[in-house]
Scaffold this motif. Structure first.
Motif, mmCIF file in Angstrom:
data_model
loop_
_atom_site.group_PDB
_atom_site.id
_atom_site.type_symbol
_atom_site.label_atom_id
_atom_site.label_comp_id
_atom_site.label_asym_id
_atom_site.label_seq_id
_atom_site.Cartn_x
_atom_site.Cartn_y
_atom_site.Cartn_z
ATOM 1 N N ASP A 121 19.326 35.859 74.070
ATOM 2 C CA ASP A 121 18.841 35.547 72.730
ATOM 3 C C ASP A 121 17.866 36.613 72.260
ATOM 4 O OD1 ASP A 121 20.236 33.083 72.700
ATOM 5 O OD2 ASP A 121 18.630 32.160 73.870
ATOM 6 N N HIS A 122 17.420 36.474 71.012
ATOM 7 C CA HIS A 122 16.435 37.403 70.465
ATOM 8 C C HIS A 122 15.090 36.714 70.280
ATOM 9 C CE1 HIS A 122 19.973 39.811 69.441
ATOM 10 N NE2 HIS A 122 19.136 40.824 69.341
ATOM 11 N N GLU A 123 14.060 37.525 70.179
ATOM 12 C CA GLU A 123 12.721 37.046 69.902
ATOM 13 C C GLU A 123 11.971 38.120 69.131
ATOM 14 O OE1 GLU A 123 10.583 36.425 73.580
ATOM 15 O OE2 GLU A 123 11.060 38.428 74.310
ATOM 16 N N TRP A 124 10.932 37.707 68.418
ATOM 17 C CA TRP A 124 10.021 38.638 67.774
ATOM 18 C C TRP A 124 8.897 38.910 68.757
ATOM 19 C CZ3 TRP A 124 10.747 41.167 63.320
ATOM 20 C CH2 TRP A 124 11.753 40.698 62.461
ATOM 21 N N VAL A 125 8.571 40.192 68.966
ATOM 22 C CA VAL A 125 7.522 40.561 69.917
ATOM 23 C C VAL A 125 6.544 41.523 69.247
ATOM 24 C CG1 VAL A 125 7.029 41.665 72.144
ATOM 25 C CG2 VAL A 125 9.093 40.285 71.883
ATOM 26 N N LEU A 126 5.263 41.295 69.497
ATOM 27 C CA LEU A 126 4.220 42.250 69.105
ATOM 28 C C LEU A 126 3.896 43.090 70.331
ATOM 29 C CD1 LEU A 126 2.007 39.993 66.899
ATOM 30 C CD2 LEU A 126 2.821 42.259 66.235
ATOM 31 N N PHE A 127 4.152 44.385 70.218
ATOM 32 C CA PHE A 127 3.865 45.346 71.281
ATOM 33 C C PHE A 127 2.586 46.078 70.914
ATOM 34 C CE2 PHE A 127 8.405 44.738 71.401
ATOM 35 C CZ PHE A 127 8.715 44.733 72.752
ATOM 36 N N ASP A 128 1.694 46.301 71.883
ATOM 37 C CA ASP A 128 0.497 47.067 71.586
ATOM 38 C C ASP A 128 0.847 48.554 71.527
ATOM 39 O OD1 ASP A 128 0.457 48.125 74.225
ATOM 40 O OD2 ASP A 128 -1.120 46.761 74.879
ATOM 41 N N CYS A 187 7.509 35.305 69.697
ATOM 42 C CA CYS A 187 7.923 34.144 68.924
ATOM 43 C C CYS A 187 9.449 34.070 69.022
ATOM 44 C CB CYS A 187 7.484 34.321 67.472
ATOM 45 S SG CYS A 187 8.096 33.077 66.360
ATOM 46 N N PRO A 188 9.981 32.970 69.541
ATOM 47 C CA PRO A 188 11.438 32.886 69.676
ATOM 48 C C PRO A 188 12.126 32.793 68.319
ATOM 49 C CG PRO A 188 10.441 30.778 70.197
ATOM 50 C CD PRO A 188 9.318 31.741 69.958
ATOM 51 N N GLY A 189 13.365 33.246 68.274
ATOM 52 C CA GLY A 189 14.151 33.042 67.073
ATOM 53 C C GLY A 189 14.968 34.231 66.653
ATOM 54 N N ASP A 190 16.018 33.921 65.899
ATOM 55 C CA ASP A 190 16.911 34.954 65.406
ATOM 56 C C ASP A 190 16.832 35.070 63.886
ATOM 57 O OD1 ASP A 190 18.673 36.985 66.075
ATOM 58 O OD2 ASP A 190 20.425 35.767 65.611
ATOM 59 N N SER A 191 15.775 34.530 63.297
ATOM 60 C CA SER A 191 15.627 34.581 61.843
ATOM 61 C C SER A 191 15.223 35.985 61.390
ATOM 62 C CB SER A 191 14.576 33.568 61.383
ATOM 63 O OG SER A 191 13.332 33.884 61.939
ATOM 64 N N LEU A 192 15.414 36.253 60.116
ATOM 65 C CA LEU A 192 15.072 37.562 59.563
ATOM 66 C C LEU A 192 13.568 37.782 59.448
ATOM 67 C CD1 LEU A 192 17.765 37.863 56.759
ATOM 68 C CD2 LEU A 192 17.655 39.138 58.903
ATOM 69 N N PRO A 233 9.751 36.430 61.282
ATOM 70 C CA PRO A 233 9.193 35.637 62.383
ATOM 71 C C PRO A 233 8.421 34.432 61.858
ATOM 72 C CG PRO A 233 7.894 37.610 62.031
ATOM 73 C CD PRO A 233 9.076 37.701 61.107
ATOM 74 N N SER A 234 8.260 33.446 62.706
ATOM 75 C CA SER A 234 7.433 32.293 62.363
ATOM 76 C C SER A 234 5.975 32.716 62.316
ATOM 77 C CB SER A 234 7.612 31.192 63.410
ATOM 78 O OG SER A 234 8.926 30.713 63.383
ATOM 79 N N SER A 235 5.130 31.801 61.875
ATOM 80 C CA SER A 235 3.711 32.119 61.789
ATOM 81 C C SER A 235 2.913 31.261 62.760
ATOM 82 C CB SER A 235 3.220 31.869 60.358
ATOM 83 O OG SER A 235 3.392 30.513 60.021
ATOM 84 N N GLY A 236 1.681 31.648 62.949
ATOM 85 C CA GLY A 236 0.695 30.849 63.659
ATOM 86 C C GLY A 236 1.039 30.398 65.051
ATOM 87 N N ARG A 237 1.077 29.090 65.227
ATOM 88 C CA ARG A 237 1.156 28.489 66.560
ATOM 89 C C ARG A 237 2.493 28.645 67.265
ATOM 90 N NH1 ARG A 237 -2.543 23.123 65.855
ATOM 91 N NH2 ARG A 237 -4.348 24.281 65.105
ATOM 92 N N ARG A 238 3.494 29.131 66.598
ATOM 93 C CA ARG A 238 4.783 29.356 67.272
ATOM 94 C C ARG A 238 4.758 30.609 68.144
ATOM 95 N NH1 ARG A 238 9.466 26.462 65.416
ATOM 96 N NH2 ARG A 238 8.844 25.044 63.773
ATOM 97 N N TRP A 239 3.737 31.427 67.985
ATOM 98 C CA TRP A 239 3.580 32.635 68.788
ATOM 99 C C TRP A 239 2.905 32.287 70.110
ATOM 100 C CZ3 TRP A 239 5.216 37.594 67.726
ATOM 101 C CH2 TRP A 239 5.786 37.781 66.480
ATOM 102 N N SER A 240 3.347 32.951 71.187
ATOM 103 C CA SER A 240 2.759 32.750 72.507
ATOM 104 C C SER A 240 2.206 34.059 73.036
ATOM 105 C CB SER A 240 3.822 32.261 73.499
ATOM 106 O OG SER A 240 4.375 31.054 73.064
ATOM 107 N N HIS A 241 1.061 33.972 73.702
ATOM 108 C CA HIS A 241 0.503 35.134 74.382
ATOM 109 C C HIS A 241 1.331 35.374 75.640
ATOM 110 C CE1 HIS A 241 -2.845 37.137 76.797
ATOM 111 N NE2 HIS A 241 -2.483 37.977 75.871
ATOM 112 N N LEU A 242 1.734 36.598 75.870
ATOM 113 C CA LEU A 242 2.638 36.903 76.982
ATOM 114 C C LEU A 242 1.883 37.329 78.228
ATOM 115 C CD1 LEU A 242 5.419 38.830 75.072
ATOM 116 C CD2 LEU A 242 5.427 36.442 75.806
ATOM 117 N N HIS A 243 2.414 36.915 79.355
ATOM 118 C CA HIS A 243 1.883 37.290 80.666
ATOM 119 C C HIS A 243 3.047 37.745 81.538
ATOM 120 C CE1 HIS A 243 -2.026 35.510 79.741
ATOM 121 N NE2 HIS A 243 -1.346 34.514 79.186
#
Length: 141
Positions: free
Chosen positions: A76-83, A92-97, A99-109
């Motif tokens: 699947d696809h996801e939106w990712v913020l890379f430093d 943030c998961p999803g294949d939408s054009l 990304p979702s906002s706010g709480r749908r984003w997860s901090h990655l480890h």
């Protein structure tokens, strides 16, 4: 009163995004213009560019990148913020054009999908450095 919870329909990817309200200053600001998968090949590390879906959006000055990419494992696809050093910071998961906002984003480890040698070469092109916008560590948004 004000309405919340509306939606928008898009038929093609947008030109860019604006992020604000994060305690991580380099993440705030304008992401764009959009790089399609062909343009991403020259601007992003190869292992990342090969997985771009709807596009990649470099930050206007910090070196961070917002990208719609395949999840690790390639399904699947996801939106990712890379430093600025192409470490995966938030997703943030999803294949939408958009990304979702706010709480749908997860901090990655998780270990970055971008090998260190590719990240260093790409960061040198985009101006990323350990102290210059990339940061390290686990600051919360």
């Amino acid at each position: 009163g004000p309405r919340f919870g509306g939606y928008v329909r898009l038929s093609e990817p947008v030109l860019g995004f604006f992020v604000t309200g994060s305690s991580i200053d380099p993440m705030n600001g304008v992401f764009g213009p959009r790089l399609d998968s062909a343009a991403a090949k020259s601007a992003l590390p190869p292992s990342l560019a090969s997985t771009v879906g709807h596009g990649a959006y470099p930050h206007s000055h910090s070196g961070w990148t917002l990208a719609h990419v395949q999840k690790p494992g390639g399904r699947d696809h996801e939106w990712v913020l890379f430093d600025a050093n192409f470490r995966e910071r938030f997703a943030c998961p999803g294949d939408s054009l958009i990304p979702s906002s706010g709480r749908r984003w997860s901090h990655l480890h998780r270990v970055s999908r971008v090998p260190p040698s590719e990240a260093e070469a790409a960061a040198a092109k985009t101006g990323g450095t350990e102290g210059g916008g990339g940061g390290g560590g686990g600051a919360a948004a």
